[in-house]
Design a protein around this motif. Structure first.
Motif, PDB file in Angstrom:
ATOM      1  N   GLU A  59      10.066  15.193  44.880  1.00  0.00           N
ATOM      2  CA  GLU A  59      11.144  14.930  44.086  1.00  0.00           C
ATOM      3  C   GLU A  59      12.367  14.661  45.017  1.00  0.00           C
ATOM      4  O   GLU A  59      13.191  13.768  44.552  1.00  0.00           O
ATOM      5  CB  GLU A  59      11.303  15.973  42.772  1.00  0.00           C
ATOM      6  CG  GLU A  59      10.190  16.106  41.870  1.00  0.00           C
ATOM      7  CD  GLU A  59      10.363  17.207  41.016  1.00  0.00           C
ATOM      8  OE1 GLU A  59      11.343  18.119  41.332  1.00  0.00           O
ATOM      9  OE2 GLU A  59       9.560  17.400  40.053  1.00  0.00           O
ATOM     10  N   GLN A  60      12.802  15.662  45.663  1.00  0.00           N
ATOM     11  CA  GLN A  60      13.960  15.322  46.510  1.00  0.00           C
ATOM     12  C   GLN A  60      13.969  14.581  47.425  1.00  0.00           C
ATOM     13  O   GLN A  60      14.991  13.581  47.502  1.00  0.00           O
ATOM     14  CB  GLN A  60      14.349  16.717  47.277  1.00  0.00           C
ATOM     15  CG  GLN A  60      14.534  17.879  46.296  1.00  0.00           C
ATOM     16  CD  GLN A  60      15.848  17.749  45.743  1.00  0.00           C
ATOM     17  OE1 GLN A  60      16.927  17.504  46.404  1.00  0.00           O
ATOM     18  NE2 GLN A  60      15.875  18.113  44.446  1.00  0.00           N
ATOM     19  N   VAL A  61      12.922  14.071  48.236  1.00  0.00           N
ATOM     20  CA  VAL A  61      12.847  13.034  49.121  1.00  0.00           C
ATOM     21  C   VAL A  61      12.786  11.534  48.421  1.00  0.00           C
ATOM     22  O   VAL A  61      13.476  10.667  48.974  1.00  0.00           O
ATOM     23  CB  VAL A  61      11.728  12.996  49.967  1.00  0.00           C
ATOM     24  CG1 VAL A  61      12.087  14.610  50.932  1.00  0.00           C
ATOM     25  CG2 VAL A  61      10.394  13.197  49.344  1.00  0.00           C
ATOM     26  N   GLY A  62      12.145  11.468  47.160  1.00  0.00           N
ATOM     27  CA  GLY A  62      12.421  10.281  46.436  1.00  0.00           C
ATOM     28  C   GLY A  62      13.606  10.042  46.329  1.00  0.00           C
ATOM     29  O   GLY A  62      14.069   8.736  45.702  1.00  0.00           O
ATOM     30  N   GLN A  63      14.550  10.979  46.167  1.00  0.00           N
ATOM     31  CA  GLN A  63      16.233  10.654  45.837  1.00  0.00           C
ATOM     32  C   GLN A  63      16.857  10.403  47.016  1.00  0.00           C
ATOM     33  O   GLN A  63      18.173  10.405  47.171  1.00  0.00           O
ATOM     34  CB  GLN A  63      16.505  11.620  45.115  1.00  0.00           C
ATOM     35  CG  GLN A  63      15.782  11.865  43.642  1.00  0.00           C
ATOM     36  CD  GLN A  63      16.377  13.235  42.803  1.00  0.00           C
ATOM     37  OE1 GLN A  63      17.484  13.688  43.338  1.00  0.00           O
ATOM     38  NE2 GLN A  63      15.556  13.649  42.036  1.00  0.00           N
ATOM     39  N   GLY A  64      16.210  10.384  48.106  1.00  0.00           N
ATOM     40  CA  GLY A  64      16.824   9.966  49.451  1.00  0.00           C
ATOM     41  C   GLY A  64      17.249  11.266  50.231  1.00  0.00           C
ATOM     42  O   GLY A  64      17.962  11.316  51.319  1.00  0.00           O
ATOM     43  N   ALA A  65      16.937  12.491  49.596  1.00  0.00           N
ATOM     44  CA  ALA A  65      17.337  13.682  50.458  1.00  0.00           C
ATOM     45  C   ALA A  65      16.533  14.186  51.576  1.00  0.00           C
ATOM     46  O   ALA A  65      15.558  13.621  51.683  1.00  0.00           O
ATOM     47  CB  ALA A  65      17.480  14.836  49.285  1.00  0.00           C
ATOM     48  N   GLU A  66      17.310  14.727  52.325  1.00  0.00           N
ATOM     49  CA  GLU A  66      16.354  15.561  53.633  1.00  0.00           C
ATOM     50  C   GLU A  66      15.979  16.841  52.914  1.00  0.00           C
ATOM     51  O   GLU A  66      16.762  17.727  52.336  1.00  0.00           O
ATOM     52  CB  GLU A  66      17.326  15.413  54.708  1.00  0.00           C
ATOM     53  CG  GLU A  66      17.605  14.277  55.174  1.00  0.00           C
ATOM     54  CD  GLU A  66      16.687  13.803  56.254  1.00  0.00           C
ATOM     55  OE1 GLU A  66      15.936  14.785  56.879  1.00  0.00           O
ATOM     56  OE2 GLU A  66      16.509  12.839  56.613  1.00  0.00           O
ATOM     57  N   VAL A  67      14.711  17.138  53.191  1.00  0.00           N
ATOM     58  CA  VAL A  67      14.180  18.561  52.887  1.00  0.00           C
ATOM     59  C   VAL A  67      13.533  19.175  54.067  1.00  0.00           C
ATOM     60  O   VAL A  67      13.111  18.529  55.141  1.00  0.00           O
ATOM     61  CB  VAL A  67      13.209  18.428  52.016  1.00  0.00           C
ATOM     62  CG1 VAL A  67      12.416  19.556  51.680  1.00  0.00           C
ATOM     63  CG2 VAL A  67      13.590  17.842  50.500  1.00  0.00           C
ATOM     64  N   ALA A  68      13.956  20.645  54.266  1.00  0.00           N
ATOM     65  CA  ALA A  68      13.367  21.310  55.434  1.00  0.00           C
ATOM     66  C   ALA A  68      12.212  22.620  54.805  1.00  0.00           C
ATOM     67  O   ALA A  68      12.591  23.028  53.766  1.00  0.00           O
ATOM     68  CB  ALA A  68      14.308  22.112  55.995  1.00  0.00           C
ATOM     69  N   LEU A  69      11.134  22.465  55.397  1.00  0.00           N
ATOM     70  CA  LEU A  69      10.064  23.616  55.084  1.00  0.00           C
ATOM     71  C   LEU A  69      10.433  24.541  56.195  1.00  0.00           C
ATOM     72  O   LEU A  69      10.057  24.309  57.564  1.00  0.00           O
ATOM     73  CB  LEU A  69       8.761  23.221  55.236  1.00  0.00           C
ATOM     74  CG  LEU A  69       8.477  21.974  54.077  1.00  0.00           C
ATOM     75  CD1 LEU A  69       6.934  21.498  54.338  1.00  0.00           C
ATOM     76  CD2 LEU A  69       8.652  22.588  52.706  1.00  0.00           C
ATOM     77  N   VAL A  70      10.661  25.844  56.082  1.00  0.00           N
ATOM     78  CA  VAL A  70      11.110  26.614  57.271  1.00  0.00           C
ATOM     79  C   VAL A  70      10.260  27.971  57.065  1.00  0.00           C
ATOM     80  O   VAL A  70       9.874  28.625  56.180  1.00  0.00           O
ATOM     81  CB  VAL A  70      12.430  27.438  56.875  1.00  0.00           C
ATOM     82  CG1 VAL A  70      13.031  28.230  57.822  1.00  0.00           C
ATOM     83  CG2 VAL A  70      13.691  26.355  56.591  1.00  0.00           C
ATOM     84  N   PHE A  71       9.684  28.181  58.352  1.00  0.00           N
ATOM     85  CA  PHE A  71       8.570  29.155  58.635  1.00  0.00           C
ATOM     86  C   PHE A  71       9.349  29.994  59.649  1.00  0.00           C
ATOM     87  O   PHE A  71       9.817  29.841  60.591  1.00  0.00           O
ATOM     88  CB  PHE A  71       7.454  28.464  59.213  1.00  0.00           C
ATOM     89  CG  PHE A  71       6.864  27.504  58.543  1.00  0.00           C
ATOM     90  CD1 PHE A  71       5.611  27.862  57.735  1.00  0.00           C
ATOM     91  CD2 PHE A  71       7.138  26.077  58.350  1.00  0.00           C
ATOM     92  CE1 PHE A  71       4.979  27.091  56.801  1.00  0.00           C
ATOM     93  CE2 PHE A  71       6.718  25.220  57.506  1.00  0.00           C
ATOM     94  CZ  PHE A  71       5.591  25.763  56.610  1.00  0.00           C
ATOM     95  N   GLY A  72       8.965  31.473  59.522  1.00  0.00           N
ATOM     96  CA  GLY A  72       9.662  32.489  60.310  1.00  0.00           C
ATOM     97  C   GLY A  72       8.704  33.082  61.569  1.00  0.00           C
ATOM     98  O   GLY A  72       7.792  32.273  61.984  1.00  0.00           O
ATOM     99  N   ARG A  73       9.219  33.911  61.925  1.00  0.00           N
ATOM    100  CA  ARG A  73       8.437  34.519  63.225  1.00  0.00           C
ATOM    101  C   ARG A  73       6.967  34.865  62.887  1.00  0.00           C
ATOM    102  O   ARG A  73       6.776  35.485  61.640  1.00  0.00           O
ATOM    103  CB  ARG A  73       9.186  35.702  63.881  1.00  0.00           C
ATOM    104  CG  ARG A  73      10.756  35.361  64.249  1.00  0.00           C
ATOM    105  CD  ARG A  73      11.634  36.653  63.950  1.00  0.00           C
ATOM    106  NE  ARG A  73      12.930  36.103  64.247  1.00  0.00           N
ATOM    107  CZ  ARG A  73      13.684  35.732  63.316  1.00  0.00           C
ATOM    108  NH1 ARG A  73      13.100  35.375  61.916  1.00  0.00           N
ATOM    109  NH2 ARG A  73      14.894  35.114  63.288  1.00  0.00           N
ATOM    110  N   GLU A  74       6.181  34.848  63.869  1.00  0.00           N
ATOM    111  CA  GLU A  74       4.766  35.423  63.868  1.00  0.00           C
ATOM    112  C   GLU A  74       4.776  36.812  63.177  1.00  0.00           C
ATOM    113  O   GLU A  74       3.894  37.363  62.531  1.00  0.00           O
ATOM    114  CB  GLU A  74       3.944  35.292  65.021  1.00  0.00           C
ATOM    115  CG  GLU A  74       3.904  33.805  65.408  1.00  0.00           C
ATOM    116  CD  GLU A  74       4.800  33.229  66.481  1.00  0.00           C
ATOM    117  OE1 GLU A  74       4.547  32.297  67.141  1.00  0.00           O
ATOM    118  OE2 GLU A  74       5.838  33.854  66.429  1.00  0.00           O
TER     119      GLU A  74
END
Length: 258
Positions: free
Chosen positions: A103-118
């Motif tokens: 939904e966000q990128v369809g509006q031209g936005a940048e999106v981040a999927l954030v993953f933490g430490r093992e």
């Protein structure tokens, strides 16, 4: 182009193999932008080995010192969390996460999927920099996922959501090596050869009396003529007739796997 607006952010990764595994998972699903926040060991030959061909993603990865730098330009950040931290933050499952991303990128936005430490995931402070938290509903008795596996789960859901948004099929029919034969209709001359083979076989096994044929072959011609037989099906029928003749003659024959 929608997928180009989604970046995968790995925070303080300790094992370079997990970076390579994450890069491979990304490339499998069409994601290409990797951000590494203060990785303990990168670049690394082990990351390259685990990437299994996704070295272009490793080579173009952005290495930054902080999560703030990794999120520059993003309108939405979604942080993965395996634990209940008693923070009243909006929580999504992977499928909802993917829908929100598209939904966000369809509006031209940048999106981040954030993953933490093992070993510890994201800190509370890092999670608070994300508008949504994402929880993968794994088995509570063994809930901790490998980092690359977690990336694969979210990347897969993103791809499924993208395919749906683009109106593309989410599954492809398996093609056999004989698929072309299966699609091609048998020709008239091939049918005539089959009828000849069929008639001789029926005579050989005593089902058809050549002196009193009646209308058997005419009826069989009508039957097979309206069946729309393909070349592959014809090969099967001819094979059955050949094996039937061998059996009638008492010859050794071996059943072939289809």
């Amino acid at each position: 182009m929608l997928l180009q607006n989604i970046r995968v952010v790995l925070v303080n990764t300790s094992h370079p193999g997990n970076i390579g595994g994450a890069a491979r998972a990304m490339k499998n699903m069409g994601l290409s932008r990797l951000y590494l926040v203060d990785p303990e060991d990168f670049p690394s030959s082990e990351a390259v080995a685990r990437a299994s061909g996704a070295t272009d993603i490793l080579e173009s990865a952005q290495v930054v010192a902080s999560l703030e730098e990794a999120l520059v330009g993003c309108s939405l950040a979604l942080g993965t969390s395996a634990r209940d931290r008693r923070i009243p933050w909006p929580l999504l499952d992977p499928r909802e996460c993917a829908t929100t991303c598209l939904e966000q990128v369809g509006q031209g936005a940048e999106v981040a999927l954030v993953f933490g430490r093992e070993y510890a995931g994201l800190t509370n402070e890092e999670l608070q920099r994300c508008q949504f938290h994402v929880h993968i509903p794994s088995d509570p008795s063994f809930s901790s996922l490998n980092l690359a596996a977690a990336v694969q789960v979210l990347a897969y859901e993103v791809r499924m959501a993208w395919l749906a948004a683009e109106g593309l099929p989410s599954k492809q029919e398996k093609l056999e090596t004989t698929a072309m034969l299966n699609a091609q209709p048998v020709t008239m001359d091939e049918l005539e050869l089959f009828y000849g083979h069929l008639e001789s076989t029926l005579v050989e096994i005593g089902f058809l009396d050549p002196e009193k044929p009646r209308h058997l072959m005419s009826r069989l011609r009508r039957l097979y003529g309206r069946s729309g037989i393909s070349k592959l099906e014809m090969n099967i029928l001819r094979g059955i007739l050949t094996e039937t003749q061998k059996a009638a003659r008492g010859e050794a024959h071996t059943r072939r796997k289809q």
